[in-house]
Design a protein around this motif. Structure first.
Motif, short mmCIF file in Angstrom:
data_model
loop_
_atom_site.label_atom_id
_atom_site.label_comp_id
_atom_site.label_asym_id
_atom_site.label_seq_id
_atom_site.Cartn_x
_atom_site.Cartn_y
_atom_site.Cartn_z
N THR A 239 26.26 -15.71 -9.89
CA THR A 239 25.89 -17.02 -10.45
C THR A 239 27.12 -17.80 -10.85
N ARG B 280 28.83 -19.16 -7.74
CA ARG B 280 28.09 -20.26 -7.14
C ARG B 280 28.31 -21.57 -7.91
N HIS B 281 28.33 -21.49 -9.22
CA HIS B 281 28.53 -22.70 -10.03
C HIS B 281 29.98 -23.17 -9.97
N ARG C 181 15.76 -14.03 -15.83
CA ARG C 181 16.78 -14.72 -15.04
C ARG C 181 17.20 -16.01 -15.74
N GLN C 182 18.47 -16.36 -15.53
CA GLN C 182 19.05 -17.58 -16.10
C GLN C 182 18.92 -17.61 -17.61
N ASN D 115 25.67 -25.32 -5.51
CA ASN D 115 24.34 -25.83 -5.79
C ASN D 115 24.28 -27.31 -5.43
N SER E 205 32.81 -12.81 -16.02
CA SER E 205 31.38 -12.51 -15.99
C SER E 205 30.99 -11.63 -17.17
N ILE F 246 27.55 -13.59 -17.96
CA ILE F 246 26.97 -14.37 -16.87
C ILE F 246 27.08 -13.55 -15.59
N LYS G 65 20.94 -25.40 -15.22
CA LYS G 65 20.14 -24.32 -14.65
C LYS G 65 18.69 -24.75 -14.54
#
Length: 305
Positions: free
Chosen positions: A46, A49-50, A11-12, A55, A37, A42, A63
């Motif tokens: 995610t 959300r960014h 992840r990430q 966040n 994406s 990516i 991250k």
């Protein structure tokens, strides 16, 4: 959490720079969520959300996995690292305990959330371990003892002045670069340090035969030129009278001098200069540049005339 945790998740694994490019492409209408994406590798959720700034604790492109976070932001840690480097360069480096106390005070005064020891008013060993792992450009080293006089003399203006005078002398006196010599003194211990030996387990005291338990030091004067040639060394023994046996097994041509204190003095330096001249054969036509430190003995009047 284990101190030497090995990450098992992928992840990430996206690149922060690619995240910013993807957000910019979506905001400018160049791509949709799905295309951005796939193009920048990516996950779509995610990226959304960014881009929509959902966040609460992270900025765009940042991250972090898990609920644990560092006590200090990255920029504050880097300032702390640069501060440690600055103090070390000025011969006032901080010890391990100094750094732990500094981190505690930094967190308290700036209002950072921390889990440091309030009673000891210091950060913990785990924080220090993580701090060193995140900042590989600093490390724990044993410093060499440096006198205040040497620290004050070794700075940029003084070094620049030295080379300025050096340049002037070389040009004015027309000295061959291969005729530059440097001399310095050091101390040799007369007592050997025993190596580790096997002994009976539980024995309180273990000994080994040496020449003495507490020995004196013999000063040695070494001199070398830029061509790599050595002048035979000089040994200064702390005694009134010289014995020939003390020169046994010394390098050929070694000058042995008896001096009560065992230190370099003006008259002793004059003797060494005569020894130096014996091998370099300096003359008005074949000049030699001898570089020594600022010890008082090197300013002895009879040695300068």
């Amino acid at each position: 959490m284990p101190r030497n945790y090995v990450r098992k998740s992928s992840r990430q694994s996206w690149d922060p720079a690619s995240m910013l490019k993807a957000i910019e492409a979506v905001n400018n209408g160049e791509m949709g969520w799905l295309k951005a994406s796939k193009t920048y590798h990516i996950p779509q959720a995610t990226l959304r959300r960014h881009a929509l700034q959902k966040n609460k604790t992270l900025k765009k492109g940042e991250k972090r996995l898990g609920r644990f976070k560092t006590t200090f932001p990255v920029e504050v840690e880097r300032q702390l690292v640069e501060h440690l480097k600055l103090l070390e360069s000025r011969f006032f480096g901080l010890t391990r305990q100094d750094v732990l106390e500094l981190a505690y005070n930094l967190a308290v005064k700036n209002g950072f959330e921390h889990q440091f020891n309030i009673q000891k008013k210091a950060a913990g060993k785990d924080w220090l371990r993580g701090f060193r792992k995140r900042n590989r450009d600093i490390t724990l080293r044993k410093p060499e003892a440096t006198s205040a006089a040497r620290a004050q003399a070794f700075n940029k203006p003084q070094v620049a002045q030295f080379f300025k005078v050096f340049d002037q002398i070389m040009q004015k006196e027309n000295i061959d670069p291969m005729r530059i010599y440097n001399a310095d003194e050091s101390a040799l211990s007369t007592v050997q340090r025993p190596q580790k030996i096997f002994a009976t387990a539980g024995r309180k005291q273990v000994g080994a035969i040496t020449s003495a338990e507490r020995g004196s030091h013999v000063r040695v004067v070494c001199c070398m030129c830029t061509a790599g040639n050595f002048i035979p060394p000089a040994l200064i023994f702390p005694r009134k009278n010289m014995k020939k046996e003390l020169a046994d097994h010394a390098p050929a041509g070694t000058l042995c001098i008896a001096q009560e204190s065992g230190w370099m003095t003006g008259p002793v330096f004059l003797q060494w200069l005569q020894h130096f001249q014996k091998y370099v054969k300096a003359s008005p036509t074949e000049k030699v540049l001898l570089i020594v430190d600022g010890h008082a003995s090197h300013k002895y009047l009879d040695a300068l005339v």
